[in-house]
Design an enzyme around this catalytic site. Structure first.
Site, PDB file in Angstrom:
ATOM      1  N   HIS A  38       1.996  -1.466  -0.802  1.00 21.19           N
ATOM      2  CA  HIS A  38       2.585  -2.485  -2.138  1.00 21.19           C
ATOM      3  C   HIS A  38       3.457  -2.589  -3.216  1.00 21.19           C
ATOM      4  O   HIS A  38       3.912  -3.364  -3.196  1.00 21.19           O
ATOM      5  CB  HIS A  38       0.902  -3.278  -2.127  1.00 21.19           C
ATOM      6  CG  HIS A  38       0.472  -3.305  -1.034  1.00 21.19           C
ATOM      7  ND1 HIS A  38      -1.050  -2.569  -1.283  1.00 21.19           N
ATOM      8  CD2 HIS A  38       0.317  -4.281   0.562  1.00 21.19           C
ATOM      9  CE1 HIS A  38      -2.221  -3.195  -0.215  1.00 21.19           C
ATOM     10  NE2 HIS A  38      -1.216  -4.018   1.019  1.00 21.19           N
ATOM     11  N   GLY A 148       6.111  -4.954   5.226  1.00 19.20           N
ATOM     12  CA  GLY A 148       5.931  -4.068   4.953  1.00 19.20           C
ATOM     13  C   GLY A 148       6.708  -3.261   6.391  1.00 19.20           C
ATOM     14  O   GLY A 148       5.946  -4.155   7.277  1.00 19.20           O
ATOM     15  N   GLU A 149       7.106  -2.302   7.387  1.00 17.14           N
ATOM     16  CA  GLU A 149       7.122  -2.873   8.528  1.00 17.14           C
ATOM     17  C   GLU A 149       6.082  -1.304   8.557  1.00 17.14           C
ATOM     18  O   GLU A 149       5.710  -1.187   9.985  1.00 17.14           O
ATOM     19  CB  GLU A 149       8.372  -0.483   8.626  1.00 17.14           C
ATOM     20  CG  GLU A 149       9.809  -1.517   8.330  1.00 17.14           C
ATOM     21  CD  GLU A 149      10.983  -0.177   8.785  1.00 17.14           C
ATOM     22  OE1 GLU A 149      11.406   0.606   8.929  1.00 17.14           O
ATOM     23  OE2 GLU A 149      11.946  -1.064   8.858  1.00 17.14           O
ATOM     24  N   LYS A 150       5.205  -0.829   8.237  1.00 17.66           N
ATOM     25  CA  LYS A 150       4.128  -0.492   8.180  1.00 17.66           C
ATOM     26  C   LYS A 150       3.450  -1.410   9.489  1.00 17.66           C
ATOM     27  O   LYS A 150       2.577  -1.222  10.235  1.00 17.66           O
ATOM     28  CB  LYS A 150       3.016  -0.214   7.048  1.00 17.66           C
ATOM     29  CG  LYS A 150       1.256  -0.575   7.343  1.00 17.66           C
ATOM     30  CD  LYS A 150       0.420   1.352   7.528  1.00 17.66           C
ATOM     31  CE  LYS A 150      -0.477   1.156   7.668  1.00 17.66           C
ATOM     32  NZ  LYS A 150      -1.698  -0.026   7.584  1.00 17.66           N
ATOM     33  N   SER A 187      -4.862  -0.491   2.529  1.00 20.67           N
ATOM     34  CA  SER A 187      -6.230  -0.744   1.602  1.00 20.67           C
ATOM     35  C   SER A 187      -7.601  -0.241   2.607  1.00 20.67           C
ATOM     36  O   SER A 187      -8.128   0.550   2.172  1.00 20.67           O
ATOM     37  CB  SER A 187      -6.351  -2.345   1.273  1.00 20.67           C
ATOM     38  OG  SER A 187      -5.564  -2.504   0.788  1.00 20.67           O
TER      39      SER A 187
HETATM   40  P1  AMP Z   1      -1.737  -6.007   3.595  1.00 21.59           P
HETATM   41  O1  AMP Z   1      -2.439  -6.045   1.937  1.00 21.59           O
HETATM   42  O2  AMP Z   1      -2.164  -4.490   4.282  1.00 21.59           O
HETATM   43  O3  AMP Z   1      -1.731  -7.459   4.126  1.00 21.59           O
HETATM   44  O4  AMP Z   1      -0.422  -5.782   3.172  1.00 21.59           O
HETATM   45  C1  AMP Z   1       0.359  -6.348   2.298  1.00 21.59           C
HETATM   46  C2  AMP Z   1       1.984  -6.217   2.569  1.00 21.59           C
HETATM   47  O5  AMP Z   1       2.458  -4.510   2.226  1.00 21.59           O
HETATM   48  C3  AMP Z   1       2.617  -6.495   4.198  1.00 21.59           C
HETATM   49  O6  AMP Z   1       3.873  -6.402   3.827  1.00 21.59           O
HETATM   50  C4  AMP Z   1       2.336  -5.016   4.510  1.00 21.59           C
HETATM   51  O7  AMP Z   1       3.379  -4.400   6.106  1.00 21.59           O
HETATM   52  C5  AMP Z   1       2.806  -3.774   3.107  1.00 21.59           C
HETATM   53  N1  AMP Z   1       2.266  -2.295   3.993  1.00 21.59           N
HETATM   54  C6  AMP Z   1       1.139  -2.149   3.126  1.00 21.59           C
HETATM   55  N2  AMP Z   1       0.959  -1.195   3.113  1.00 21.59           N
HETATM   56  C7  AMP Z   1       2.274  -0.742   3.271  1.00 21.59           C
HETATM   57  C8  AMP Z   1       2.920   0.979   3.270  1.00 21.59           C
HETATM   58  N3  AMP Z   1       2.231   2.402   3.618  1.00 21.59           N
HETATM   59  N4  AMP Z   1       4.193   0.847   3.157  1.00 21.59           N
HETATM   60  C9  AMP Z   1       4.458   0.156   3.113  1.00 21.59           C
HETATM   61  N5  AMP Z   1       4.878  -1.375   3.541  1.00 21.59           N
HETATM   62  C10 AMP Z   1       3.062  -1.787   3.152  1.00 21.59           C
END
Ligand code: AMP
Length: 290
Positions: A38, A148-150, A187
């Site tokens: 993040h 994120g590309e994740k 997370s």
């Molecule tokens: P989330 O809180 O899981 O909804 O993620 C919020 C943003 O962070 C989204 O755009 C995810 O793709 C990005 N994100 C989560 N994990 C990673 C990671 N390991 N590397 C890069 N971006 C991430």
């Protein structure tokens, strides 16, 4: 100092003042429990935009499993402390009624991209994502939004929806940040048992192996099938999918005819892990093979 904002009215005051001064706005939508993945998005936002909003909203509409929603880690205070030194201007933490007001009944659905992969076993998940992202982009009036590309399927869905709905926000895709053993930061990793945390790294390792075999010309269907077996042997149960898709359209690919993405999702205990990596055509640019 990062300002914590809990209402749309307050957010609008900030954004309107910035825009009146001709400043650009970047938004980083998150569900909190912030890790270095993040934070890499926040760093990019601070670099690219004059003002940065990080949103923290655990969106009930994108959870199809009530236990997953209940167990989702919530660490607001720590999150605020992490983004402050990076230069984020606002942490927007809306209560549910600021996103889904009384009588809310609109649903955004992005056909095609939402089907299959993570959409197959998580009914309604991508409608929930599309709806909340649309709300957050409109509420923040962001010039740039960082994803994120994740979550590759999600990134493609968001790119599609801003195009289709003429939302004037540029979507910026950011590379996946990993732990040293290759596990994509998430997370949900906090919920892995120590034993499963060790196994978790094998997801990326098996995917790297599979991507290499596909790039070397091995039969795609056989490589995918063998990778599912190998992950099952490693202890992943169940393996939701291991698939090769077009990197530009997400269409399924039976052979490596264009730049591709290998995507996978698998459970360790109650924790569902996802990952994806680029599978470039041999001889073509491999800098995107993250
Ligand atoms: P989330 O809180 O899981 O909804 O993620 C919020 C943003 O962070 C989204 O755009 C995810 O793709 C990005 N994100 C989560 N994990 C990673 C990671 N390991 N590397 C890069 N971006 C991430």
């Amino acid at each position: 100092m990062t300002q914590i904002v809990r209402t749309l009215a307050e957010l609008r005051l900030c954004v309107n003042a910035w825009k009146a001064d001709g400043e650009t706005v970047g938004v980083v939508p998150t569900m909190g429990a912030l890790h270095n993945g993040h934070l890499s998005l926040v760093v990019q936002a601070v670099q690219k935009a004059d003002r940065t909003i990080v949103t923290l909203f655990v969106n009930p509409k994108q959870f199809n499993n009530p236990d997953d929603l209940a167990n989702y880690p919530r660490t607001e205070e720590g999150d605020a402390a992490k983004i402050d030194p990076l230069g984020a201007d606002v942490l927007y933490v809306p209560d549910a009624d600021q996103i889904y007001g009384s009588g809310f009944c609109t649903n955004i659905s992005v056909a095609g991209i939402s089907d299959g992969l993570c959409g197959a076993n998580r009914p309604g998940h991508f409608d929930g994502v599309a709806t909340v992202v649309t709300k957050l982009l409109l509420q923040s009036q962001a010039d740039f939004a960082f994803f994120g590309e994740k979550d590759f399927q999600q990134l493609m869905l968001v790119q599609r929806l801003v195009k289709d709905l003429d939302i004037p926000t540029q979507i910026v895709g950011c590379p996946t940040i990993r732990d040293v053993d290759g596990l994509a930061m998430s997370s949900r990793n906090a919920n892995l048992t120590p034993e499963n945390r060790k196994i978790a790294a094998k997801l990326n390792a098996q995917m790297q192996r599979a991507a290499q075999k596909i790039a070397e010309g091995e039969d795609v269907a056989i490589v995918l099938k063998n990778t599912i077996s190998a992950l099952t042997t490693d202890g992943f149960d169940p393996v939701d999918y291991v698939e090769l898709r077009s990197a530009s359209t997400l269409a399924p690919m039976a052979s490596l005819t264009e730049p591709a993405r290998l995507l996978a999702a698998a459970f360790l205990g109650d924790v569902r892990l996802i990952d994806n990596i680029a599978v470039p055509i041999p001889g073509e640019d491999v800098t995107s093979a993250r």
